[in-house]
Each structure stands twice: as C-alpha cells, then as structure tokens.
Design a protein around this motif. Sequence first.
Motif, PDB file in Angstrom:
ATOM      1  N   GLU A 189       4.784  -9.538  -9.235  1.00 58.36           N
ATOM      2  CA  GLU A 189       3.779  -8.489  -9.119  1.00 58.36           C
ATOM      3  C   GLU A 189       2.604  -8.811 -10.031  1.00 58.36           C
ATOM      4  OE1 GLU A 189       3.030  -3.670  -9.267  1.00 58.36           O
ATOM      5  OE2 GLU A 189       4.916  -4.466 -10.051  1.00 58.36           O
ATOM      6  N   VAL A 190       1.425  -8.884  -9.445  1.00 59.70           N
ATOM      7  CA  VAL A 190       0.193  -9.128 -10.180  1.00 59.70           C
ATOM      8  C   VAL A 190      -0.448  -7.779 -10.499  1.00 59.70           C
ATOM      9  CG1 VAL A 190      -2.054 -10.255 -10.144  1.00 59.70           C
ATOM     10  CG2 VAL A 190      -0.109 -11.287  -8.942  1.00 59.70           C
ATOM     11  N   LEU A 192       3.210  -9.354  -4.945  1.00 61.86           N
ATOM     12  CA  LEU A 192       2.766  -7.970  -4.777  1.00 61.86           C
ATOM     13  C   LEU A 192       1.438  -7.749  -5.488  1.00 61.86           C
ATOM     14  CD1 LEU A 192       6.121  -6.164  -5.719  1.00 61.86           C
ATOM     15  CD2 LEU A 192       5.358  -6.800  -3.427  1.00 61.86           C
ATOM     16  N   ALA A 193       0.527  -7.060  -4.824  1.00 63.95           N
ATOM     17  CA  ALA A 193      -0.708  -6.576  -5.453  1.00 63.95           C
ATOM     18  C   ALA A 193      -0.817  -5.107  -5.072  1.00 63.95           C
ATOM     19  CB  ALA A 193      -1.923  -7.369  -4.983  1.00 63.95           C
ATOM     20  N   ILE A 194      -0.250  -4.261  -5.901  1.00 69.04           N
ATOM     21  CA  ILE A 194      -0.084  -2.842  -5.582  1.00 69.04           C
ATOM     22  C   ILE A 194      -1.156  -2.031  -6.307  1.00 69.04           C
ATOM     23  CG2 ILE A 194       1.539  -0.903  -5.589  1.00 69.04           C
ATOM     24  CD1 ILE A 194       2.313  -3.361  -3.815  1.00 69.04           C
ATOM     25  N   ASP A 195      -2.093  -1.499  -5.528  1.00 70.50           N
ATOM     26  CA  ASP A 195      -3.224  -0.746  -6.086  1.00 70.50           C
ATOM     27  C   ASP A 195      -3.978  -1.597  -7.107  1.00 70.50           C
ATOM     28  OD1 ASP A 195      -2.719   1.798  -4.665  1.00 70.50           O
ATOM     29  OD2 ASP A 195      -0.872   1.775  -5.831  1.00 70.50           O
ATOM     30  N   VAL A 196      -4.308  -2.813  -6.706  1.00 75.07           N
ATOM     31  CA  VAL A 196      -4.954  -3.778  -7.600  1.00 75.07           C
ATOM     32  C   VAL A 196      -6.318  -4.225  -7.088  1.00 75.07           C
ATOM     33  CG1 VAL A 196      -4.817  -6.186  -8.408  1.00 75.07           C
ATOM     34  CG2 VAL A 196      -2.857  -4.664  -8.684  1.00 75.07           C
ATOM     35  N   ILE A 197      -6.434  -4.588  -5.800  1.00 73.92           N
ATOM     36  CA  ILE A 197      -7.637  -5.322  -5.382  1.00 73.92           C
ATOM     37  C   ILE A 197      -8.903  -4.478  -5.449  1.00 73.92           C
ATOM     38  CG2 ILE A 197      -6.272  -6.866  -3.943  1.00 73.92           C
ATOM     39  CD1 ILE A 197      -7.515  -5.498  -1.493  1.00 73.92           C
ATOM     40  N   GLU A 198      -8.759  -3.162  -5.453  1.00 69.80           N
ATOM     41  CA  GLU A 198      -9.946  -2.311  -5.577  1.00 69.80           C
ATOM     42  C   GLU A 198     -10.572  -2.395  -6.970  1.00 69.80           C
ATOM     43  OE1 GLU A 198      -6.254   0.321  -6.148  1.00 69.80           O
ATOM     44  OE2 GLU A 198      -6.886  -1.342  -4.845  1.00 69.80           O
ATOM     45  N   PRO A 249      -5.726   1.892  -1.644  1.00 66.04           N
ATOM     46  CA  PRO A 249      -6.219   3.224  -1.264  1.00 66.04           C
ATOM     47  C   PRO A 249      -7.374   3.096  -0.279  1.00 66.04           C
ATOM     48  CG  PRO A 249      -7.008   2.636  -3.446  1.00 66.04           C
ATOM     49  CD  PRO A 249      -6.048   1.555  -3.037  1.00 66.04           C
ATOM     50  N   LEU A 250      -7.358   3.945   0.745  1.00 70.19           N
ATOM     51  CA  LEU A 250      -8.433   3.938   1.744  1.00 70.19           C
ATOM     52  C   LEU A 250      -9.439   5.018   1.364  1.00 70.19           C
ATOM     53  CD1 LEU A 250      -6.278   3.415   4.956  1.00 70.19           C
ATOM     54  CD2 LEU A 250      -7.488   1.695   3.573  1.00 70.19           C
ATOM     55  N   GLU A 251     -10.379   4.647   0.524  1.00 67.39           N
ATOM     56  CA  GLU A 251     -11.313   5.606  -0.068  1.00 67.39           C
ATOM     57  C   GLU A 251     -12.638   5.684   0.674  1.00 67.39           C
ATOM     58  OE1 GLU A 251      -9.503   5.075  -4.580  1.00 67.39           O
ATOM     59  OE2 GLU A 251     -11.221   3.884  -3.949  1.00 67.39           O
ATOM     60  N   MET A 252     -12.775   4.881   1.733  1.00 64.46           N
ATOM     61  CA  MET A 252     -14.003   4.922   2.519  1.00 64.46           C
ATOM     62  C   MET A 252     -13.735   5.686   3.815  1.00 64.46           C
ATOM     63  SD  MET A 252     -17.164   4.257   2.667  1.00 64.46           S
ATOM     64  CE  MET A 252     -17.393   3.075   1.332  1.00 64.46           C
ATOM     65  N   ILE A 271      -2.755   2.287   2.293  1.00 68.18           N
ATOM     66  CA  ILE A 271      -2.163   1.467   3.339  1.00 68.18           C
ATOM     67  C   ILE A 271      -1.327   0.368   2.696  1.00 68.18           C
ATOM     68  CG2 ILE A 271      -4.154  -0.100   3.524  1.00 68.18           C
ATOM     69  CD1 ILE A 271      -3.654  -0.050   6.607  1.00 68.18           C
ATOM     70  N   MET A 272      -0.130   0.136   3.248  1.00 74.66           N
ATOM     71  CA  MET A 272       0.747  -0.941   2.822  1.00 74.66           C
ATOM     72  C   MET A 272       0.641  -2.058   3.846  1.00 74.66           C
ATOM     73  SD  MET A 272       2.944  -1.636   0.338  1.00 74.66           S
ATOM     74  CE  MET A 272       3.506  -0.052  -0.276  1.00 74.66           C
ATOM     75  N   VAL A 273       0.303  -3.273   3.379  1.00 74.52           N
ATOM     76  CA  VAL A 273       0.016  -4.371   4.288  1.00 74.52           C
ATOM     77  C   VAL A 273       0.853  -5.597   3.879  1.00 74.52           C
ATOM     78  CG1 VAL A 273      -1.761  -5.814   5.347  1.00 74.52           C
ATOM     79  CG2 VAL A 273      -2.357  -3.549   4.479  1.00 74.52           C
ATOM     80  N   LEU A 274       1.580  -6.151   4.849  1.00 78.83           N
ATOM     81  CA  LEU A 274       2.310  -7.400   4.668  1.00 78.83           C
ATOM     82  C   LEU A 274       1.499  -8.522   5.301  1.00 78.83           C
ATOM     83  CD1 LEU A 274       4.893  -9.066   3.957  1.00 78.83           C
ATOM     84  CD2 LEU A 274       5.731  -8.455   6.260  1.00 78.83           C
ATOM     85  N   THR A 275       1.260  -9.576   4.529  1.00 80.38           N
ATOM     86  CA  THR A 275       0.467 -10.703   5.026  1.00 80.38           C
ATOM     87  C   THR A 275       1.169 -12.020   4.757  1.00 80.38           C
ATOM     88  OG1 THR A 275      -0.757 -11.094   2.973  1.00 80.38           O
ATOM     89  CG2 THR A 275      -1.644  -9.416   4.475  1.00 80.38           C
ATOM     90  N   LYS A 276       0.673 -13.049   5.431  1.00 77.18           N
ATOM     91  CA  LYS A 276       1.085 -14.421   5.151  1.00 77.18           C
ATOM     92  C   LYS A 276      -0.165 -15.220   4.779  1.00 77.18           C
ATOM     93  CE  LYS A 276       4.366 -16.488   7.337  1.00 77.18           C
ATOM     94  NZ  LYS A 276       5.204 -17.151   8.365  1.00 77.18           N
TER      95      LYS A 276
END
Length: 234
Positions: A47-48, A110-116, A140-143, A229-234
């Motif tokens: 987790e970052v 994991l980047a949980i509530d981080v990239i914003e 968080p979808l703040e827009m 939003i919870m997003v799983l990526t590769k």
Amino acid sequence: MPSIDMYITDEYVANNPTYHTEDSLWKATQILKIIRRNELHPDSVCEVGCGAGEVLRQIYLNMDERVQFIGYDISPSAFKLASKRQSKRLDFKLADFLLEEDSVHYSIVLAIDVIEHIENLFDFLRVLKERGEYKIFHVPLEMSAKSVIATSQLKFRKKYGHIHYFSKETLFETLRDTGYEVVDYFYTKGFLELPTKKNLVQRIFNLLFKIGFKMNKDLTVRLLGGPSIMVLTK
C-alpha cells in the motif's frame, strides 16, 4: 496549492488527527470485495500512502497466511501510528515508495484515497504501474454538477489536501493515458454506509441519491456526486 510539506509536518494530522482509522474496516472490506470477485491470489500486497496502516492491517487479518504485506508513507506522524501495527508478514516503511524502491514488484499495489493528493500525478501513475501486476485505486468522485455549483471542492482542498477532482470518466481517461487497463470497478458509498451524524439536508440528499442511483447509477453520480470508486487495473 497544498504541498508535500503538509504530510511531512504536523499540518495534515492536525486537520485529521485519527488519520481516518475509523473508516479502515469499511475500506478494507471494499478492497477485499474487488480482490475476491476477480479471483486474485496475491503473494504480496503493497500500500502506497498507507497512513496509519489500519486498512492494510485489516486486509492482512483477512487474507491467506502466505501473503506478505508492506505499507509506505512519507509522513512521520503516519509512520509512528503504523509502526505500532507491525507484525509477522506486515511491515511499514517511512519512505517515498517511488523514489527509493526502484526494483520492487508486488502482486497487488494499493493506492487508497491517494492520487487526488499527488502533484505530479502522471509521473506517479506511470512509475506505479511498473511496480505491481495489479493496481487497486480508491478515488473520491468530487467532480459533479452539484460540486461545481456549490464549489465544495475547496473544502477538500483545504482540509484534506486534494488537488485533483475526478468524475468516473476523467479518472478512467487519466488511467488509460498512463497505460493502465481497467479490469473491474464499482462505486463505494461511504457517505451512506459509514456511521456519521446526518442533518436534515444530508438526509434529504441521501434519499434523492438512493432513488436516482437505482434508476441510473452513472447519471446520478455525475449530477449529485457522493460516492468514491474502487478500480482494479493492470
């Protein structure tokens, strides 16, 4: 603009003294949901921006005993809290994951509530992509139409240090622009599910949201906001 100094000094912890640990079990439950419904069987989870470490600890308590866990944070205040949660197979580091760990690779990052919070977001995402087989983001979808009219983003900027504001669509485009493949996602509704006191206006909003969400999820979120939003990526 909020800077990295707010996390290294005591500014962030002064505004958020619990480091949101009261939400940790709920967040961990959402992460485990997306892992299990995609039948992922990781050997390692990183987790970052792990904060106080309680989200990672809750995942650790609910996964196979062979899985290794490590959390990174740049905040001394957060690390002080997280280090108390260390145990066998669960470790925490006071370090910048992107700068200091060039050769590491994990099953899930994991980047949980981080990239914003990230100033150099595109650079961050491109480096993060190479550090794990799967990446899970919670954002968080703040827009939304409501937030633009009410200028509510300013509250998140001042108290939480949010400098990017996403809709589902702008988030997915940002991820694709930096090389990610979106595998799975779902909305999370902490504002409805977490135990917080709600005044009359909030109760009316929640009722309107529930009605609209049953009819058209995406449109309701674009108009009213509310979820993350919870997003799983590769």
